[in-house]
Every structure is written in structure tokens, then in C-alpha cells.
Design an enzyme around this catalytic site. Structure first.
Site, mmCIF file in Angstrom:
data_model
loop_
_atom_site.group_PDB
_atom_site.id
_atom_site.type_symbol
_atom_site.label_atom_id
_atom_site.label_comp_id
_atom_site.label_asym_id
_atom_site.label_seq_id
_atom_site.Cartn_x
_atom_site.Cartn_y
_atom_site.Cartn_z
ATOM 1 C CD GLU A 4 58.915 -40.930 -14.510
ATOM 2 O OE1 GLU A 4 59.080 -42.169 -14.555
ATOM 3 O OE2 GLU A 4 58.188 -40.342 -15.314
ATOM 4 C CG HIS A 6 83.640 -23.373 -22.746
ATOM 5 N ND1 HIS A 6 84.690 -22.491 -22.912
ATOM 6 C CD2 HIS A 6 84.195 -24.609 -22.692
ATOM 7 C CE1 HIS A 6 85.829 -23.165 -22.976
ATOM 8 N NE2 HIS A 6 85.560 -24.458 -22.840
ATOM 9 C CE LYS A 61 50.805 -38.614 -18.090
ATOM 10 N NZ LYS A 61 50.916 -40.041 -17.820
HETATM 11 O O1 LIG Z 1 54.787 -46.196 -21.833
HETATM 12 P P1 LIG Z 1 53.772 -45.176 -21.495
HETATM 13 O O2 LIG Z 1 52.609 -45.763 -20.762
HETATM 14 O O3 LIG Z 1 53.306 -44.438 -22.741
HETATM 15 O O4 LIG Z 1 54.406 -44.132 -20.516
HETATM 16 C C1 LIG Z 1 55.498 -43.329 -20.865
HETATM 17 C C2 LIG Z 1 56.074 -42.591 -19.697
HETATM 18 O O5 LIG Z 1 55.070 -41.848 -19.049
HETATM 19 C C3 LIG Z 1 55.194 -41.945 -17.642
HETATM 20 O O6 LIG Z 1 54.237 -42.831 -17.179
HETATM 21 C C4 LIG Z 1 54.981 -40.635 -16.978
HETATM 22 O O7 LIG Z 1 53.892 -39.989 -17.523
HETATM 23 C C5 LIG Z 1 56.567 -42.499 -17.445
HETATM 24 O O8 LIG Z 1 56.752 -43.098 -16.214
HETATM 25 C C6 LIG Z 1 56.671 -43.427 -18.601
HETATM 26 O O9 LIG Z 1 57.984 -43.816 -18.847
#
Ligand SMILES: O=P(O)(O)OC[C@H]1O[C@](O)(CO)[C@@H](O)[C@@H]1O
Length: 443
Positions: free
Chosen positions: A284, A305, A419
Site C-alpha cells: 500500500e 517445494h 469499493k
Molecule cells: O480501519 P479501516 O478504516 O476499517 O480500514 C481498514 C483497511 O482498509 C484500508 O483503508 C484499505 O481499504 C487499509 O488501508 C486499512 O488498513
């Protein structure tokens, strides 16, 4: 030294001149971090967190963990990404993968890290009829995977234990002030813990995000933080001997030579989730603007393996970073066998860790001959102190590595694309405009 970089196998891949040439850029990255002048500078709360963490909250975390250990057979931790990986990684590295089967404390299960109904049904089965508690973790408070799992488990908890008791068994780790989860927690009176504003998900394991589940697993969070604090003291100083910065420099030099994949490896299976944590941290942080090393991982000798053939002879695009754990949590003496029916007496009269070490040494030499650069990160053992030490080492290295690559290492804009499409395909209000277009593409 708890953690040390060993570059002895790199001499045929990187010259002293190359280290010297990149050093001014390391210096600039360091200065950007310390002056908080680089991109993403509002997410630098991790830099001195092992020293400046909220001591009052730390004490509350310990109290909550003690209560969970007292009144719960199961703790379900709901979270994803940075709100999941660090806690599980530390628990498995320190307590082992079989901690639930071998330890006396509460079983710790993780959910909300996928949308699989099979997985969630299994978690429900593991909780039914048990005294269980929930730690829901989400910085935003709106992440679909986490919220969906939490909704289902909260209902189960209320059904099994009544709403009043359920409210005493839900621990919410979220933003200090904003978000649906914070509002809900306040309305229901759940104990809440904070994800600091200036700490991103992948840098949050040493905040309440990781600390509550880790303490509930019976791990000393004092030791973990002490290791991280000592690591911070050492790796926050600019010098040519700063191993975290040297590791960042090596990654960048190799990347520029066409090594576009880094494989993090360990010969201890208990490190598997630390590998996953590393993948989010570096993936990320660096994978953006059409740049970045692809972070992959292996557990050896297991994956020798399966992936070993590719690493030895496949396309020459990768380098290996081996986390060399000097002392396993447990050793096993190999006795000689009368008759030597399996032909293994050449291994007898020594500890199994020696065999594992020889496998590592042999592999390093073979892969070096195959044209794969080998970086070693040596760590004494996987105790809480040293895991904390290692975490901070990777944090510093990652931040520096991101600046060497000229990206913002502290955002993750690309995660929104899936998303948005998922919401449109599911008919979430506000996404109607996109639905027809995406459905046409799927036909
Ligand atoms: O703590 P949250 O806001 O649920 O996010 C969880 C994860 O989702 C992300 O924002 C990516 O979608 C990550 O960077 C983060 O660790």
C-alpha cells in the site's frame, strides 16, 4: 543487537559506489521525515509512537485485556487490512500458529477480513454457546467487510447473552471522534479505544488496534513497546550504519536494476502472518503511480517445494529478503534410529534447528548462483521485544523506501476503485449512475 542487516551475499549485485551514490537521497528522505515536509506528512504519528503513546489508554488496554482473559472463552476480532494483520501477525509470531489449541487463555479468532459466508459461518459456530467478546476495529468505522461481520456477531452476542451483557463485551477501536462506529459505541456505552488521526492502518499495530488483541492473547505489550522504542532510538538516527535506511537503499538500487519483486522469506512458519503484514505495509505504501516493488512472501522450506523452482530458474525479476530467526521458540533433538531404515541418521545427534539452518544456507548459495540477490535481516528470536523491534525497523525502512521512490508512502487511493464498483453493483444508494455501465461490461 536484536535486529541486524547482513549484506554479505549482495557483493556481486551491489557495489560500494552504488551505496555511496544513493546515500544523499537517503539523507533527503530522512530529512523529509524528520522535518515532516514530505508527501503524506499528516500521517507520521507512528514515527515516535513507541515513546509518545497514550499511557492512560495503554493502562486501559491492559485492564480490558485482563477482563477478556477472565470472562471470555473466545475473543472475536473484527477488522481488515491494518485493522487486522498486525495483531494476528504479532500473536502468531510470538505465541505460535497453534496458540488457540495450545494455550489456556481465550481463543482468538479473526473475522471481517473477507466477505466469505463460509468463513463467517464457521466463526459463528466457534462462538455459539461460548462466553465470547468482540473487539471491532475500524479507523473509518465504515469498512464493509468489518461492518458486515460485526453486525452479524453483535446480533449473536445479544441473542446469547442479552443486550446489557453484550454491551459490556464489545470493545470498539476506532477514530477518536468521527464515524458510525464511534457514534454507535458511544450510544451503547461500549469501551472505546483510539486509532490516532495521524497513524494510518498499516502503521497502527502499536496503537490500540493491535495492542488490545495482542494483550488479550497474553503477550506482554510492555515488552513489545520496549522493543519498538529501542528500535526507534536506533533507526531514527541518520547514519550510513542505519540498517533500516540501508535496507531501503538496497531495495531501491535493486528495483532500478529491474528487480521488481521482493520476496520476504522466513524459515519459521509462525512468521507467515508477519509476511502478510509486511505485504500490506510495503504494497500500500509503494505500489502507486505505476511504480513500486511487488511484495511477495514465502515460508521455507515449505515453499521451496512449490516456488523454489521458479526462484532458482524462472524469470530473473526478484530478490529475496530473508528474516533469519537465530533461535527458534523450541528446538528438537534428533535421536539416531537403530538400523537407519529411513537413511536419516546423517541428521542425528543434533538439534533440528541446525538442519533448518543448513537448508537456509544451502538455499541462499543456490539462489545466489541462480542470479537472485539475497538480503538477510537477522533477528535473535521471535519474542515480543524482538517482534516490536522488527516492526519499527520495517516502518522506518518503508517510509524511507517510499520517499526514495518519489511516491506518497502514506496514502492508498487505489483501494477505492474496487469499493466503488462493488457498491454500484450492489445498488448502494448514491452509486446508481455507475450500475448500468458496470453491468453492461460484465455481460
Ligand atoms: O480501519 P479501516 O478504516 O476499517 O480500514 C481498514 C483497511 O482498509 C484500508 O483503508 C484499505 O481499504 C487499509 O488501508 C486499512 O488498513
Amino acid at each position: 543487537m536484536s535486529v541486524a542487516l547482513n549484506t554479505k551475499h549482495l557483493s556481486s549485485f551491489i557495489s560500494e559506489e552504488e551505496y555511496a551514490a544513493i546515500y544523499p537521497q537517503v539523507e533527503a528522505a530522512h530529512n523529509q521525515l524528520e522535518a515532516k515536509s514530505g508527501p503524506g506528512n499528516d500521517f507520521l504519528g507512528w514515527m515516535y509512537l513507541p515513546r509518545d503513546y497514550d499511557k492512560e489508554e495503554f493502562a486501559r488496554i491492559k485492564e480490558a485485556a485482563a477482563k477478556i482473559r477472565e470472562d471470555s472463552d473466545v475473543l472475536v476480532v473484527a477488522g481488515i487490512g491494518g485493522s487486522y494483520l498486525g495483531a494476528r501477525a504479532v500473536i502468531e509470531a510470538v505465541k505460535g500458529q497453534f496458540h488457540n489449541e495450545l494455550e489456556n487463555g481465550p481463543k482468538i479468532y479473526f473475522c471481517g477480513n473477507s466477505i466469505s459466508p463460509t468463513y463467517l459461518n464457521n466463526i459463528i459456530s466457534l462462538c455459539k454457546g461460548k462466553r465470547f467478546s468482540i473487539n471491532v476495529i475500524s479507523k473509518s468505522g465504515t469498512t464493509t467487510e468489518t461492518s458486515l461481520a460485526f453486525r452479524v456477531l453483535r446480533e449473536l452476542l445479544e441473542k446469547e447473552m442479552g443486550a446489557e451483557e453484550a454491551n459490556k463485551r464489545i470493545y470498539a477501536t476506532t477514530d477518536r471522534a468521527k464515524g458510525t462506529l464511534k457514534q454507535l459505541a458511544d450510544a451503547q456505552g461500549w469501551p472505546t479505544f483510539v486509532v490516532p488521526d495521524d497513524v494510518g492502518g498499516r502503521y497502527s499495530v502499536l496503537s490500540a488496534v493491535g495492542l488490545l488483541p495482542i494483550a488479550a492473547a497474553g503477550i506482554s505489550i510492555d515488552d513489545l513497546m520496549k522493543g519498538a522504542a529501542d528500535s526507534m532510538e536506533r533507526f531514527s538516527v541518520l547514519s550510513k550504519d542505519n540498517d533500516a535506511y540501508k535496507y531501503a537503499a538496497i531495495r531501491n538500487i535493486l528495483y532500478r536494476k529491474g528487480k521488481s519483486v521482493e520476496i520476504l522469506e522466513c524459515y519459521e512458519p509462525d512468521f507467515a502472518l508477519m509476511n502478510e503484514w509486511y505485504k500490506q505495509l510495503f504494497g500500500e505504501s509503494e505500489g502507486k503511480d505505476n511504480k513500486g516493488l511487488f511484495p511477495a512472501s514465502c515460508i521455507f522450506s515449505t515453499d521451496l517445494h512449490s516456488m523454489g523452482q521458479f526462484i532458482q530458474e524462472g524469470s530473473r525479476t526478484m530478490f529475496e529478503t530473508i528474516v533469519d530467526v537465530k533461535k527458534p521458540a523450541q528446538d528438537l533433538f534428533i535421536d539416531p534410529l537403530e538400523g537407519n531404515f529411513d537413511g536419516l541418521n546423517f541428521l542425528a545427534n543434533q538439534n533440528m534447528s541446525i538442519v533448518n539452518r543448513k537448508a537456509m544456507e544451502g538455499t541462499i548459495l543456490a539462489h545466489t548462483d541462480g542470479g537472485v540477490p539475497e538480503v538477510l535481516i537477522e533477528v535473535d528470536d521471535l519474542t515480543a521485544y524482538n517482534v516490536g523491534y522488527l516492526i519499527y525497523f520495517f516502518w522506518r525502512a518503508c517510509a524511507c523506501s517510499g520517499y526514495l521512490l518519489s511516491v506518497n508512502p502514506f496514502n492508498q487511493p487505489g483501494v477505492e476503485s474496487y469499493k466503488k464498483n462493488m457498491f454500484a453493483l450492489l445498488g448502494k444508494p448514491g452509486y446508481e449512475g455507475l450500475t448500468a455501465e458496470l453491468e453492461a461490461k460484465l455481460k
